[in-house]
Scaffold this motif. Structure first.
Motif, PDB file in Angstrom:
ATOM      1  N   PHE A  19       5.984 -17.060  32.749  1.00 31.39           N
ATOM      2  CA  PHE A  19       5.569 -18.075  31.781  1.00 31.39           C
ATOM      3  C   PHE A  19       4.624 -19.102  32.411  1.00 31.39           C
ATOM      4  O   PHE A  19       3.739 -19.628  31.745  1.00 31.39           O
ATOM      5  CB  PHE A  19       6.804 -18.771  31.206  1.00 31.39           C
ATOM      6  CG  PHE A  19       6.503 -19.727  30.084  1.00 31.39           C
ATOM      7  CD1 PHE A  19       6.045 -19.265  28.865  1.00 31.39           C
ATOM      8  CD2 PHE A  19       6.690 -21.098  30.243  1.00 31.39           C
ATOM      9  CE1 PHE A  19       5.779 -20.135  27.822  1.00 31.39           C
ATOM     10  CE2 PHE A  19       6.428 -21.978  29.204  1.00 31.39           C
ATOM     11  CZ  PHE A  19       5.968 -21.495  27.991  1.00 31.39           C
ATOM     12  N   GLU A  20       4.807 -19.362  33.715  1.00 30.25           N
ATOM     13  CA  GLU A  20       3.952 -20.347  34.405  1.00 30.25           C
ATOM     14  C   GLU A  20       2.474 -19.997  34.285  1.00 30.25           C
ATOM     15  O   GLU A  20       1.627 -20.874  34.150  1.00 30.25           O
ATOM     16  CB  GLU A  20       4.330 -20.428  35.889  1.00 30.25           C
ATOM     17  CG  GLU A  20       5.619 -21.141  36.167  1.00 30.25           C
ATOM     18  CD  GLU A  20       5.964 -21.143  37.639  1.00 30.25           C
ATOM     19  OE1 GLU A  20       5.043 -20.958  38.478  1.00 30.25           O
ATOM     20  OE2 GLU A  20       7.143 -21.322  37.966  1.00 30.25           O
ATOM     21  N   GLY A  21       2.135 -18.714  34.345  1.00 25.14           N
ATOM     22  CA  GLY A  21       0.737 -18.307  34.286  1.00 25.14           C
ATOM     23  C   GLY A  21       0.284 -17.806  32.928  1.00 25.14           C
ATOM     24  O   GLY A  21      -0.854 -17.371  32.771  1.00 25.14           O
ATOM     25  N   PHE A  22       1.154 -17.864  31.941  1.00 26.68           N
ATOM     26  CA  PHE A  22       0.845 -17.339  30.611  1.00 26.68           C
ATOM     27  C   PHE A  22      -0.162 -18.232  29.893  1.00 26.68           C
ATOM     28  O   PHE A  22       0.008 -19.445  29.838  1.00 26.68           O
ATOM     29  CB  PHE A  22       2.140 -17.231  29.799  1.00 26.68           C
ATOM     30  CG  PHE A  22       1.941 -16.643  28.423  1.00 26.68           C
ATOM     31  CD1 PHE A  22       1.627 -15.307  28.259  1.00 26.68           C
ATOM     32  CD2 PHE A  22       2.076 -17.435  27.297  1.00 26.68           C
ATOM     33  CE1 PHE A  22       1.452 -14.766  26.990  1.00 26.68           C
ATOM     34  CE2 PHE A  22       1.906 -16.907  26.033  1.00 26.68           C
ATOM     35  CZ  PHE A  22       1.592 -15.570  25.877  1.00 26.68           C
ATOM     36  N   GLN A  23      -1.214 -17.633  29.353  1.00 30.35           N
ATOM     37  CA  GLN A  23      -2.243 -18.373  28.622  1.00 30.35           C
ATOM     38  C   GLN A  23      -2.207 -17.982  27.148  1.00 30.35           C
ATOM     39  O   GLN A  23      -2.645 -16.890  26.778  1.00 30.35           O
ATOM     40  CB  GLN A  23      -3.633 -18.067  29.199  1.00 30.35           C
ATOM     41  CG  GLN A  23      -3.846 -18.569  30.612  1.00 30.35           C
ATOM     42  CD  GLN A  23      -3.801 -20.084  30.689  1.00 30.35           C
ATOM     43  OE1 GLN A  23      -4.287 -20.790  29.824  1.00 30.35           O
ATOM     44  NE2 GLN A  23      -3.175 -20.594  31.750  1.00 30.35           N
ATOM     45  N   PRO A  24      -1.679 -18.864  26.274  1.00 29.20           N
ATOM     46  CA  PRO A  24      -1.606 -18.525  24.847  1.00 29.20           C
ATOM     47  C   PRO A  24      -2.973 -18.643  24.171  1.00 29.20           C
ATOM     48  O   PRO A  24      -3.875 -19.309  24.695  1.00 29.20           O
ATOM     49  CB  PRO A  24      -0.657 -19.587  24.296  1.00 29.20           C
ATOM     50  CG  PRO A  24      -0.867 -20.770  25.191  1.00 29.20           C
ATOM     51  CD  PRO A  24      -1.144 -20.204  26.553  1.00 29.20           C
ATOM     52  N   PRO A  25      -3.133 -18.026  23.004  1.00 29.11           N
ATOM     53  CA  PRO A  25      -4.369 -18.205  22.238  1.00 29.11           C
ATOM     54  C   PRO A  25      -4.537 -19.670  21.829  1.00 29.11           C
ATOM     55  O   PRO A  25      -3.558 -20.408  21.727  1.00 29.11           O
ATOM     56  CB  PRO A  25      -4.158 -17.321  20.998  1.00 29.11           C
ATOM     57  CG  PRO A  25      -3.005 -16.426  21.342  1.00 29.11           C
ATOM     58  CD  PRO A  25      -2.184 -17.133  22.360  1.00 29.11           C
ATOM     59  N   ASP A  26      -5.773 -20.080  21.606  1.00 30.46           N
ATOM     60  CA  ASP A  26      -6.050 -21.454  21.174  1.00 30.46           C
ATOM     61  C   ASP A  26      -5.313 -21.771  19.880  1.00 30.46           C
ATOM     62  O   ASP A  26      -5.229 -20.934  18.978  1.00 30.46           O
ATOM     63  CB  ASP A  26      -7.556 -21.663  20.951  1.00 30.46           C
ATOM     64  CG  ASP A  26      -8.328 -21.696  22.259  1.00 30.46           C
ATOM     65  OD1 ASP A  26      -7.698 -21.905  23.318  1.00 30.46           O
ATOM     66  OD2 ASP A  26      -9.556 -21.516  22.214  1.00 30.46           O
ATOM     67  N   GLY A  27      -4.785 -22.997  19.797  1.00 35.58           N
ATOM     68  CA  GLY A  27      -4.118 -23.460  18.590  1.00 35.58           C
ATOM     69  C   GLY A  27      -2.704 -22.961  18.418  1.00 35.58           C
ATOM     70  O   GLY A  27      -2.100 -23.168  17.367  1.00 35.58           O
ATOM     71  N   VAL A  28      -2.151 -22.316  19.445  1.00 37.67           N
ATOM     72  CA  VAL A  28      -0.798 -21.776  19.361  1.00 37.67           C
ATOM     73  C   VAL A  28       0.107 -22.566  20.296  1.00 37.67           C
ATOM     74  O   VAL A  28      -0.197 -22.759  21.463  1.00 37.67           O
ATOM     75  CB  VAL A  28      -0.771 -20.273  19.738  1.00 37.67           C
ATOM     76  CG1 VAL A  28       0.654 -19.746  19.799  1.00 37.67           C
ATOM     77  CG2 VAL A  28      -1.592 -19.469  18.747  1.00 37.67           C
ATOM     78  N   LYS A  29       1.248 -23.030  19.768  1.00 36.47           N
ATOM     79  CA  LYS A  29       2.247 -23.731  20.572  1.00 36.47           C
ATOM     80  C   LYS A  29       3.179 -22.691  21.177  1.00 36.47           C
ATOM     81  O   LYS A  29       3.635 -21.786  20.489  1.00 36.47           O
ATOM     82  CB  LYS A  29       3.034 -24.710  19.692  1.00 36.47           C
ATOM     83  CG  LYS A  29       4.130 -25.461  20.429  1.00 36.47           C
ATOM     84  CD  LYS A  29       4.868 -26.393  19.484  1.00 36.47           C
ATOM     85  CE  LYS A  29       6.048 -27.054  20.153  1.00 36.47           C
ATOM     86  NZ  LYS A  29       6.779 -27.959  19.234  1.00 36.47           N
TER      87      LYS A  29
END
Length: 198
Positions: A19-29
């Motif tokens: 989870f530390e390196g996880f990059q979510p899509p823009d606008g997503v919590k």
């Protein structure tokens, strides 16, 4: 809402590392809740206006009022992102992505159409396990506030010993902050099926 559930080959601590390196899509919590990555779309306007209203009622000189702050729950594979975090200005660290849960006086979650069980069940236990002094659930689906205090227990068995329910429009004493919260301007969701929580 999308979910990436626990994998058999990866324990909760491994998921926390991922989870530390996880990059979510823009606008997503994105939150890590007991080893599960939970992603949500941006909140409704009603939700945001309630958070702003609560924040405005908490005295800024005494209290830090933080939105979108990642919280570190001790001994848990959880990094929730409450809608509002309140802590004494003298207790806040100078920097860091994760705020230790034991420094927090109050967390606030505003229930969305898809977060009912998460806010009332999962996060209730997580915040209690993290020894967060008070957890305020504001629910625009059924127009109520639930104030939880006195955390006890550990892990999945953690819970709050005290629960106070009030309807929108009723003043809500927040003794830990020394204020009475005015809930009369809180909006509600229209046409959403009510639930039976807490």
């Amino acid at each position: 809402m999308w979910r990436t559930t626990e994998m058999t080959a990866v324990d909760e601590r491994g998921m926390a590392k991922f989870f530390e390196g996880f990059q979510p899509p823009d606008g997503v919590k994105v939150e890590l809740l007991r080893g599960e990555i939970v992603m949500m779309a941006g909140p409704d306007l009603v939700h945001n206006l309630i958070v702003e209203d609560v924040q405005d009622q908490i005295p800024r000189k005494r209290w830090a009022r933080l939105q979108t702050q990642d919280v570190d729950i001790v001994d848990e594979a959880s990094e929730p992102v409450p809608d509002l975090v309140v802590l004494d200005r003298e207790a806040q660290p100078e920097s860091g992505r994760l705020l230790p849960s034991q420094l927090i006086t109050l967390v606030v979650e505003v229930v969305s159409k898809t977060s009912v069980d998460r806010d009332y069940v999962v996060k209730r236990s997580i915040y209690a396990a993290g020894r967060v002094s008070a957890y305020l659930i504001i629910d625009p689906i059924v127009a109520q506030c639930v104030l939880l205090t006195i955390p006890a227990g550990t892990g999945d068995d953690a819970d709050y010993r005290s629960q106070r329910i009030s309807k929108f429009g009723e003043p809500l004493p927040l003794e830990l902050l020394g204020i009475e919260l005015n809930t009369s301007d809180f909006g509600t969701f229209k046409g959403v099926r009510p639930h039976r929580h807490p």
